[in-house]
Design a protein around this motif. Structure first.
Motif, mmCIF file in Angstrom:
data_model
loop_
_atom_site.group_PDB
_atom_site.id
_atom_site.type_symbol
_atom_site.label_atom_id
_atom_site.label_comp_id
_atom_site.label_asym_id
_atom_site.label_seq_id
_atom_site.Cartn_x
_atom_site.Cartn_y
_atom_site.Cartn_z
ATOM 1 N N ASP A 1 0.807 -1.215 0.000
ATOM 2 C CA ASP A 1 0.000 0.000 0.000
ATOM 3 C C ASP A 1 0.847 1.275 0.000
ATOM 4 O O ASP A 1 0.308 2.377 -0.008
ATOM 5 C CB ASP A 1 -0.978 0.008 1.178
ATOM 6 N N ASN B 1 -3.548 -1.592 -4.028
ATOM 7 C CA ASN B 1 -4.744 -2.218 -3.470
ATOM 8 C C ASN B 1 -4.704 -3.718 -3.767
ATOM 9 O O ASN B 1 -4.754 -4.113 -4.933
ATOM 10 C CB ASN B 1 -5.994 -1.567 -4.074
ATOM 11 N N LEU C 1 -6.928 -5.928 -3.544
ATOM 12 C CA LEU C 1 -8.129 -6.415 -4.225
ATOM 13 C C LEU C 1 -7.979 -6.294 -5.739
ATOM 14 O O LEU C 1 -8.422 -7.175 -6.487
ATOM 15 C CB LEU C 1 -9.367 -5.664 -3.724
ATOM 16 N N GLU D 1 -6.890 -2.262 2.989
ATOM 17 C CA GLU D 1 -8.073 -2.852 2.345
ATOM 18 C C GLU D 1 -8.340 -4.252 2.876
ATOM 19 O O GLU D 1 -9.413 -4.557 3.360
ATOM 20 C CB GLU D 1 -7.902 -2.894 0.813
ATOM 21 N N ILE D 2 -7.338 -5.096 2.727
ATOM 22 C CA ILE D 2 -7.362 -6.443 3.305
ATOM 23 C C ILE D 2 -5.923 -6.756 3.711
ATOM 24 O O ILE D 2 -4.974 -6.226 3.140
ATOM 25 C CB ILE D 2 -7.905 -7.528 2.344
ATOM 26 N N THR D 3 -5.761 -7.633 4.672
ATOM 27 C CA THR D 3 -4.411 -8.003 5.089
ATOM 28 C C THR D 3 -3.812 -8.969 4.070
ATOM 29 O O THR D 3 -4.521 -9.560 3.247
ATOM 30 C CB THR D 3 -4.421 -8.695 6.463
ATOM 31 N N GLU E 1 -5.520 -12.302 4.431
ATOM 32 C CA GLU E 1 -6.818 -12.358 3.738
ATOM 33 C C GLU E 1 -6.598 -12.502 2.234
ATOM 34 O O GLU E 1 -7.333 -13.231 1.563
ATOM 35 C CB GLU E 1 -7.636 -11.107 4.053
ATOM 36 N N PHE E 2 -5.587 -11.817 1.714
ATOM 37 C CA PHE E 2 -5.231 -11.939 0.299
ATOM 38 C C PHE E 2 -4.898 -13.400 -0.016
ATOM 39 O O PHE E 2 -5.381 -13.961 -1.001
ATOM 40 C CB PHE E 2 -4.039 -11.029 -0.020
ATOM 41 N N ASP F 1 -5.828 -16.116 1.479
ATOM 42 C CA ASP F 1 -7.046 -16.933 1.515
ATOM 43 C C ASP F 1 -7.867 -16.766 0.242
ATOM 44 O O ASP F 1 -8.371 -17.740 -0.312
ATOM 45 C CB ASP F 1 -7.903 -16.577 2.731
ATOM 46 N N LYS F 2 -7.983 -15.530 -0.230
ATOM 47 C CA LYS F 2 -8.768 -15.277 -1.444
ATOM 48 C C LYS F 2 -8.091 -15.865 -2.681
ATOM 49 O O LYS F 2 -8.745 -16.443 -3.542
ATOM 50 C CB LYS F 2 -9.015 -13.784 -1.629
#
Length: 140
Positions: A15, A41, A43, A70-72, A75-76, A78-79
Motif C-alpha cells: 500500500d 490495493n 483487491l 483494504e485487506i491483510t 486475507e489476500f 485466503d482469497k
C-alpha cells in the motif's frame, strides 16, 4: 546450471507507492520478467491474478506485504487460494516489516508462500532468493 531466473509476471503488492517503486527497481535488476506490475490495493491485484490464471503455462511471482488497509496479506492469501487454476507455477514471497513470530510462521506455512522476507527488499536478499530458485530448478 542456468544463471538466470525468469517469470512471465511479477506482481508487487504494497500500500506504499514508494516501497513498490523501490522494490520494482531492485526486482528488475535481479529477476527477468516479461511484465512487472505494482498494486497499491490488494483487491485489484486479485482481479489481475485471476485473469492471468486463465492463461496457460505462466510463471507468476508475487511479492506481498502483510499489513494493508483494504485487506491483510493473510486475507489476500485466503482469497487467492480459492481462485480457479491456482495450482499453476505461482509463488508468493511475503515482504513485511512484521517481526511477529506468529506472522512469520503463518506466512511460511501457507502452501502458496515460498518464503518470508523482512522489509525492505535488498539486492542481497534477491540474490539469495534467486540462488534458492535456481537450485530448486536443478533438482528437477
Amino acid at each position: 546450471m542456468k544463471d538466470n531466473l525468469f517469470f512471465d509476471h511479477i506482481i508487487l503488492i504494497d500500500d506504499d507507492s514508494i516501497i513498490n517503486h523501490v522494490h520494482e527497481l531492485l526486482v528488475k535488476r535481479h529477476i527477468a520478467a516479461k511484465n512487472i506490475t505494482s498494486y497499491l490495493n490488494p483487491l485489484n491485484a486479485i482481479i489481475a491474478i485471476q485473469n492471468l490464471l486463465q492463461q496457460e503455462n505462466l510463471k507468476i511471482l508475487v511479492f506481498l506485504d502483510l499489513n494493508m488497509p483494504e485487506i491483510t496479506g493473510f486475507e489476500f492469501l485466503d482469497k487467492v487460494a480459492e481462485l480457479e487454476n491456482n495450482t499453476k507455477v505461482f509463488d508468493i514471497i511475503i515482504v513485511s516489516s512484521s517481526i511477529d513470530s506468529n506472522d512469520i510462521s503463518r506466512g511460511e506455512n501457507h502452501p502458496l508462500v515460498r518464503t518470508y522476507i523482512a522489509k525492505p527488499i535488498t539486492s542481497n536478499k534477491l540474490k539469495e532468493l534467486k540462488e534458492n530458485y535456481l537450485q530448486l530448478e536443478v533438482q528437477y
